[in-house]
Design an enzyme around this catalytic site. Structure first.
Site, short mmCIF file in Angstrom:
data_model
loop_
_atom_site.label_atom_id
_atom_site.label_comp_id
_atom_site.label_asym_id
_atom_site.label_seq_id
_atom_site.Cartn_x
_atom_site.Cartn_y
_atom_site.Cartn_z
N ARG A 70 34.33 44.40 37.50
CA ARG A 70 34.71 44.56 36.10
C ARG A 70 33.59 44.02 35.22
NH1 ARG A 70 37.87 41.33 34.36
NH2 ARG A 70 38.31 39.95 36.09
N TYR A 198 34.08 51.82 39.31
CA TYR A 198 34.58 50.71 40.13
C TYR A 198 35.88 50.11 39.61
CZ TYR A 198 34.29 47.02 43.52
OH TYR A 198 34.55 46.20 44.59
N LYS A 207 44.28 47.06 35.41
CA LYS A 207 44.06 46.05 34.38
C LYS A 207 44.19 46.64 32.97
CE LYS A 207 43.04 42.91 37.49
NZ LYS A 207 43.94 41.79 37.76
N HIS A 227 49.65 38.52 34.53
CA HIS A 227 48.73 38.55 35.66
C HIS A 227 49.28 37.61 36.73
CE1 HIS A 227 44.28 37.93 37.04
NE2 HIS A 227 44.86 38.86 37.74
N SER A 249 40.99 33.67 39.10
CA SER A 249 40.45 34.23 40.33
C SER A 249 39.92 33.12 41.24
CB SER A 249 39.35 35.25 40.03
OG SER A 249 38.37 34.62 39.28
N CYS A 251 41.60 31.51 43.53
CA CYS A 251 42.57 30.45 43.80
C CYS A 251 43.59 30.85 44.86
CB CYS A 251 43.29 30.05 42.52
SG CYS A 251 42.25 29.14 41.37
N ASP A 278 49.47 40.86 42.14
CA ASP A 278 48.53 40.77 41.01
C ASP A 278 49.19 40.86 39.63
OD1 ASP A 278 45.83 40.44 40.16
OD2 ASP A 278 45.72 42.57 39.68
N ARG A 366 36.18 45.40 48.41
CA ARG A 366 37.63 45.54 48.27
C ARG A 366 38.25 46.42 49.34
NH1 ARG A 366 40.04 42.45 44.05
NH2 ARG A 366 38.24 41.56 43.01
O1 O2Y Z 1 36.18 43.83 39.96
C1 O2Y Z 1 37.17 44.57 39.87
O2 O2Y Z 1 37.13 45.64 39.28
C2 O2Y Z 1 38.42 44.17 40.46
S1 O2Y Z 1 39.12 42.81 39.65
C3 O2Y Z 1 40.67 42.54 40.37
C4 O2Y Z 1 41.14 43.38 41.35
C5 O2Y Z 1 42.39 43.16 41.89
C6 O2Y Z 1 43.13 42.13 41.41
N1 O2Y Z 1 42.67 41.31 40.44
C7 O2Y Z 1 41.45 41.47 39.93
C8 O2Y Z 1 41.04 40.49 38.88
O3 O2Y Z 1 39.91 40.44 38.43
O4 O2Y Z 1 41.92 39.72 38.45
MN MN Z 2 43.90 40.09 39.20
#
Ligand code: O2Y
Ligand code: MN
Length: 592
Positions: A70, A198, A207, A227, A249, A251, A278, A366
């Site tokens: 992200r 991605y 998200k 979340h 994240s 944790c 999540d 992932r």
């Molecule tokens: O980097 C990404 O696009 C994935 S981020 C993600 C994926 C699954 C669950 N939680 C997260 C997060 O950043 O909280």
């Molecule tokens: Mn998440």
């Protein structure tokens, strides 16, 4: 195929006019469609087949090396009023944002297929669920959305019945990070994302919809989009308590969602059921309790570190019919990442593995997999009315100061605890070690509106007839003087959950401290744990002198959100500060 809903057809037509695809495909979510798409992606190299003897149905996708996570600095909330997005979001005026991103969408699907993906977030027949349609030019996104959401014909039928849906427009564009944006228009219930294929940037149901847009919607409609994982804890009497938990994240959120009880608990009849790992949508029910659904149908879990030791359930879940992204591969074509036995032959970029190039699997690699494949999957994840939440847990990575667990005295205090939560950075994450990053309710990157208004929304649930969950804070990461973790974590965290559930039932005891209710040593079940006497003392210790500084810092943090910060929350922070001061005063003599 097109839709019976004119608004949907008109939108698809308008997007096609702008993006100029070669063809348009409406996705029905069928097995046949998925197989055809998979065959196309195997043929053009978008997907690679993994070892079908050890991992039947599993494939590997390698993203562009500059597109692996992200991108928070390119993620915008484009509300009409900048203050509604708040200091916790990057903001752009809607007209400017549309103009900027539409220029990038212009002609971007030439030579490509435009896929229309109707999806439902949550059980298809649940009044708590919400629908959306994602338009994308990425077949990889279609394959992932089919796992992560209820996608296809039933979702389209619901959208046609309801007439409303979140509009998500996505294109991988040219993958140039300089032409990459993820924009949210909450007042229009729409999302536009370009330049990334991605995860959270591209799978718009996750998200973008289920947190940023949904949190805005939830505020206007009186519910919560959070979340949080959702886990059911079944005791030996067969009673199940559902708990929702938010952690920043790194944790161990997925590990907690899929916890395996320690042997002694398992033998006594304790079971753990995974509802979600999540995201959690919670709504007050007619009985005053909060009822929760997991809006997702799959896991987009981080691979490195997932092992037989840390999370055997996640490993079992990914044994078949999973899409792996950016993992390494062994010489016999099995997926591999750091934490697994064996050795990688090829790294995440497809190069022969060379330790000098860094980790073999990308740290954010992932797996995408159906939730139903998890051995601890709860069939109540499909319940239309959701599951009743007994406790909400906030947590962070705090090597010092914060006890293993404490209970907020009431809802208002719990909201303060959630607003104050954060984690200290680890060397792996940033290089700057031991810096506390506050991440209120673990929603910093995901709250689609001003945090101050979000805290006010949380406070608003405290109504006369409400039977709200108790709120707790946990810290699995407290360290001793020797720098080692004091608590074993993983399955043993069930001991803490047992105390939490006992507090909800009224069967577990605690001691009042200025920061909340903390178990005494005798209140926690520690039999069979090899914990030093001193370790438990430190784990449960609350030092008011250190907390004085922490609570002052929390006050400064709340002030950083300006005038919209609810006075009630500030008053609560002052109440805790006063309680700490009072505890530091020498006891007055009986004579006064
Ligand atoms: O980097 C990404 O696009 C994935 S981020 C993600 C994926 C699954 C669950 N939680 C997260 C997060 O950043 O909280
Ligand atoms: Mn998440």
């Amino acid at each position: 195929m097109a839709s019976k809903l004119k608004a949907l057809n008109d939108w698809v037509d308008a997007v096609a006019q702008l993006t100029k695809p070669d063809s348009i495909r409406w996705c029905d979510g069928s097995e046949a469609e998925a197989n055809a798409l998979r065959a196309e992606m195997l043929a053009d190299g978008t997907l690679m087949e993994l070892n079908q003897d050890t991992h039947p149905g599993c494939t590997l996708h390698r993203s562009h090396p500059s597109d692996v996570a992200r991108v928070e600095h390119l993620t915008l909330v484009c509300s009409k009023n900048a203050d509604d997005a708040g200091p916790n979001n990057h903001w752009m005026a809607p007209a400017e944002a549309h103009a900027k991103i539409d220029a990038l969408f212009d002609g971007c699907m030439q030579g490509r297929t435009l896929y229309v993906i109707p999806y439902c977030m949550g059980p298809i027949d649940s009044p708590l669920s919400r629908c959306g349609v994602e338009i994308t030019d990425s077949p990889y996104v279609v394959a992932n959305m089919r796992i992560m959401t209820r996608m296809g014909a039933p979702a389209l039928a619901r959208i046609e019945r309801e007439g409303t849906f979140v509009k998500g427009l996505h294109s991988v564009g040219d993958l140039d990070p300089n032409r990459r944006f993820i924009m949210h228009f909450p007042e229009e219930l729409s999302i536009k994302s370009i330049g990334s294929g991605y995860g959270g940037n591209a799978l718009l149901g996750k998200k973008c919809h289920a947190l940023r847009i949904a949190s805005w919607q939830a505020r206007t409609e009186g519910w919560l989009a959070e979340h949080m994982l959702i886990v059911g804890i079944e005791n030996p009497e067969g009673e199940t308590h559902y708990v929702a938990a938010a952690f920043p994240s790194a944790c161990g959120k997925t590990n907690l969602a899929m916890l395996i009880p320690p042997d002694s608990y398992r033998e006594a009849g304790w079971k753990v059921w995974t509802v979600g790992d999540d995201i959690c949508w919670m709504t007050p029910g007619p009985d005053g309790r909060l009822w929760a659904i997991n809006p997702e149908a799959g896991y987009f879990g981080v691979a490195p570190g997932t092992s037989h030791w840390t999370n055997p359930n996640a490993l079992a879940t990914t044994q078949h019919d999973a899409i792996f992204t950016n993992v390494a591969v062994t010489s016999d074509n099995q997926p591999w990442w750091e934490g697994l036995p064996g050795t990688p032959a090829t790294d995440w970029q497809g190069r022969p593995h060379d330790a000098g190039n860094g980790p073999a699997a990308h740290p954010n690699s992932r797996f995408t997999v159906s939730a139903k494949q998890c051995p601890s999957w709860s069939h109540h994840a499909e319940d239309a009315k959701g599951v009743p939440i007994s406790a909400i847990i906030f947590g962070g990575r705090r090597p010092s100061l914060v006890p293993l667990v404490f209970e907020a005295r009431d809802w208002k205090h719990g909201v303060l605890v959630g607003a104050s939560m954060g984690s200290e950075t680890t060397a792996a994450a940033t290089g700057a070690v031991g810096v506390l990053r506050r991440d209120s309710m673990a929603m910093k990157p995901f709250c689609g509106y001003n945090y101050a208004d979000y805290f006010a929304h949380w406070l608003s649930f405290d109504k006369p007839n409400a039977k709200l969950p108790k709120i707790f804070h946990v810290n699995w990461f407290r360290k001793g003087a020797d720098g080692k973790f004091l608590w074993p974590g993983y399955g043993e965290n069930l001991r803490v959950l047992e105390w939490i559930i006992g507090r909800c039932d009224g069967t577990a005891d605690a001691e009042a401290t200025p920061i909340g209710l903390v178990p005494r040593k005798r209140d926690l079940r520690t039999d069979g744990l090899r914990l030093g006497e001193q370790a438990l003392d430190t784990l449960l210790d609350v030092d008011p002198k250190d907390w004085r500084e922490e609570v002052a810092d929390i006050g400064t943090y709340l002030d950083s959100f300006g005038a919209r910060m609810p006075a009630k929350l500030k008053a609560e922070q002052r109440r805790v500060a006063d309680a700490i001061e009072a505890s530091l005063q020498p006891a007055k003599s009986a004579a006064g």
